[in-house]
Write an enzyme that holds these catalytic residues in place. Structure first.
Site, PDB file in Angstrom:
ATOM      1  CB  CYS A 110     -34.403 -19.094 -70.756  1.00  0.00           C
ATOM      2  SG  CYS A 110     -35.811 -18.544 -70.187  1.00  0.00           S
TER       3      CYS A 110
ATOM      4  CG  HIS B 180     -25.720 -24.057 -39.086  1.00  0.00           C
ATOM      5  ND1 HIS B 180     -25.520 -23.649 -38.838  1.00  0.00           N
ATOM      6  CD2 HIS B 180     -26.725 -23.010 -40.474  1.00  0.00           C
ATOM      7  CE1 HIS B 180     -24.655 -23.307 -39.797  1.00  0.00           C
ATOM      8  NE2 HIS B 180     -25.247 -22.565 -40.535  1.00  0.00           N
TER       9      HIS B 180
END
Length: 628
Positions: free
Chosen positions: A26, A550
């Protein structure tokens, strides 16, 4: 060190090219989406030449280089092989992060930021015309009319701009949006300002009880019409056959939304907008400058939180109603104080790197961008930041007492002078800026910074930034018991067919062979990681345990097929809440194991992390005890 050498060191410190999903930039920051935050060497990055600070926010690792430099560094890292991503792509990913309020405010910013340049230009035109009036140089009739076109057009068609931008953000057709917006201010409708003035122009009357006028200058009604219109257009497009979509969808959208906009949404939210405007003006007009004191004191704190775009809506409303923006001067005071504090640190320090960091960051602040000053210097040493808030509050109070109001928004401090040249307030504006600067500099120089007291390590710096940006202040660890996130049969972690987990390298815990495809929260917690593939979640419990869930082994290779995440990073969850779902059949079809690991990743912080379950576990059953 030249830019290419710095870029190479940045890539290495990010964990290499393979750890980077995409990079964009940006005005001041290199924005990096990484695969594994743990692989980033933050200390190395923050101490690199030209780096003015770095922090995680909105799901991105943001490295502050400053205006101009960031463009060059972006070109270098891309040339060295980092994958690129548009800011829109990154926004789409970042939009999933944070709580609902932060996401809503980001949406406001996405809608109103593209409109700001025309409001800035209009404010500058007003300043130039005001300057001619102040110099008693009357403009010829036709030329005076032309200047009115320059200063009034943006506000007359403002609803069209807002609806266009809202359609763009919410996935509608921007062309349909702008036509719908222009219908709201059609010349065939009674002009809202003419009706409000009490002259001969009166509202149209439908069905004997619905008054209808144009929505000239309206902001909130246009925004709501844009949101509803974009969603309605997408819904219509789903049911209309492709062969007639071009004819039917725009026709139905414009017909239905023009009726809703003029007869329902417009009148209702125009009333709401008026109440917001009244409340805003009431705060700004509080006696003894208290409104400016309050806003000036908290503005930069709001910038740190990332929700400062809410001011865009309020500023545009004020400009549309009165062509005057008191917020601009108050915000200028806050930003001036922030830049002045950075100058004080630069003047007082004997550290050459800090000097070269502080002065460019301060210049950036005086040009209207304070993030390099905040994150690169002031928050790093904490006191300069909070002392600058005090100076900004006093400067904001002075701005209110002086009655300062700019003719536009979007520019402050040095460029912001243009908004006060033509309204006769330039001298008062410069006085307010001077007072804010002197206070910010003096407070920081005398009380906010000492070289010999630089005890903030890079880890501490990161912690402070995270606390200020997220509000999450870490609590002391507590004993706690985790319940199972998976219904099924317990498997000893050592028996898992994955050495990373079975060795305990990730931490201690258990594994479960699922009998249901649902992942539950094992405790009251905040979601710290929510993988876009839906196969894994990281949580930090309210008592301090950091838990990794997980689902399956090597299931990341499925790229989300068969998985659905129900939460996003930053979400707060209760024990038993659903985090996501998965399809064990699809995992098996992919030739993978669906055994799910539940790991306490900060095991080293505890005296013991012990499994307490064997055999089958049902929802709510205890599985792990952690003790300090």
């Amino acid at each position: 060190m030249n830019n290419q050498e710095i870029a190479k060191k940045v890539i290495d410190a990010l964990g290499g090219r393979e750890n980077v999903n995409s990079v964009a930039h940006c005005a001041t920051r290199l924005r990096v989406m990484v695969k594994d935050e743990g692989k980033i060497n933050k200390e190395v990055i923050e101490n690199l030449e030209k780096v003015q600070g770095a922090f995680f926010n909105s799901g991105q690792y943001q490295i502050i280089f400053g205006t101009g430099t960031v463009n060059k560094m972006y070109d270098e890292v891309v040339a060295l092989g980092l994958p690129t991503s548009s800011k829109d792509d990154m926004k789409a990913e970042a939009a999933k992060q944070g709580n609902w309020f932060q996401r809503a405010i980001r949406t406001f910013g996405d809608v109103f930021v593209p409109i700001i340049p025309v409001i800035v230009a209009t404010g500058l035109f007003m300043g130039v015309r005001g300057l001619f009036n102040a110099l008693e140089m009357p403009l010829p009739g036709d030329f005076a009319t032309y200047t009115q076109i320059l200063t009034d057009t943006a506000f007359i068609i403002l609803p069209g701009l807002v609806v266009w931008s809202t359609f763009r953000v919410f996935g509608g057709n921007p062309a349909v949006g702008i036509v719908l917006g222009m219908m709201l201010v059609s010349g065939s409708l009674p002009n809202a300002w003419a009706v409000a003035s009490g002259g001969e122009v009166t509202a149209m009357n439908f069905f004997g009880f619905i008054p209808v006028v144009g929505l000239q200058g309206s902001v909130l009604p246009a925004f709501i019409i844009g949101v509803v219109g974009a969603k309605f257009e997408k819904a219509v497009r789903k049911v209309v056959p492709d062969v007639i979509d071009l004819l039917v969808t725009p026709f139905v959208t414009l017909l239905v939304m023009s009726i809703l906009g003029l007869f329902v949404i417009g009148p209702v939210f125009h009333v709401v907008e008026n109440y917001i405007l009244i409340a805003t003006k009431a705060i700004l007009s509080m006696p003894f400058g208290l409104g400016g004191f309050l806003i000036g004191g908290v503005h930069q704190l709001i910038v740190v939180s990332g929700v400062h775009h809410i001011f865009n809506l309020l500023e545009v409303q004020l400009l549309a109603a009165d062509h005057a923006n008191p917020f601009n001067a108050i915000i200028t005071a806050a930003m001036t104080a922030q830049g002045a504090a950075t100058v004080a640190v630069g003047v007082k320090t004997k550290n050459p790197k800090l000097k070269t960091l502080a002065f460019p960051a301060a210049l950036s602040a005086f040009l209207g961008i304070t993030e390099p000053a905040i994150f690169g210097v002031n928050l790093r040493f904490r006191k300069p930041f909070f002392l600058s808030l005090i100076a900004g509050a006093i400067g904001g109070g002075l701005a209110s007492i002086l009655g300062l109001a700019g003719t536009g928004n979007g520019i402050t401090i040095i460029p912001g002078t243009m908004l006060y040249i033509g309204n006769g307030q330039l001298a008062q504006y410069l006085l307010m800026v001077a007072v804010s600067f002197v206070l910010g500099f003096a407070l920081t120089y005398m009380f906010g910074y000492e070289d010999e007291k630089e005890v903030a390590t890079e880890v501490e710096t990161e912690r402070l930034v995270q606390e200020e940006t997220t509000g999450n202040i870490p609590a002391a660890l507590q004993n706690e018991t985790l319940v199972t996130p998976i219904v099924g049969d317990v498997v000893a972690l050592a028996d898992v067919n994955d050495p990373v987990f079975s060795s305990g390298a990730m931490g201690q815990g258990i594994a479960v062979k699922p009998s249901q495809g649902v992942v539950y929260a094992p405790a009251d917690a905040e979601v710290s990681i929510a993988f876009p593939t839906g196969h894994a979640f990281g949580l930090k419990t309210t008592d301090g345990a950091e838990v990794l869930i997980h689902v399956g082994i090597d299931t990341v290779s499925m790229n989300g097929d068969g998985f659905e995440a129900k939460v996003a990073q930053g979400d707060k969850v209760k024990a038993g809440d659903v985090l996501g779902t998965f399809d064990s059949n699809k995992i098996a079809a992919a030739g993978l194991d669906d055994t799910t690991m539940v790991i306490v990743t900060n095991t080293a912080d505890y005296a013991s992390v012990a499994p307490v379950a064997t055999g089958s576990v049902a929802k709510g059953d205890a599985v792990i005890e952690v003790k300090i």
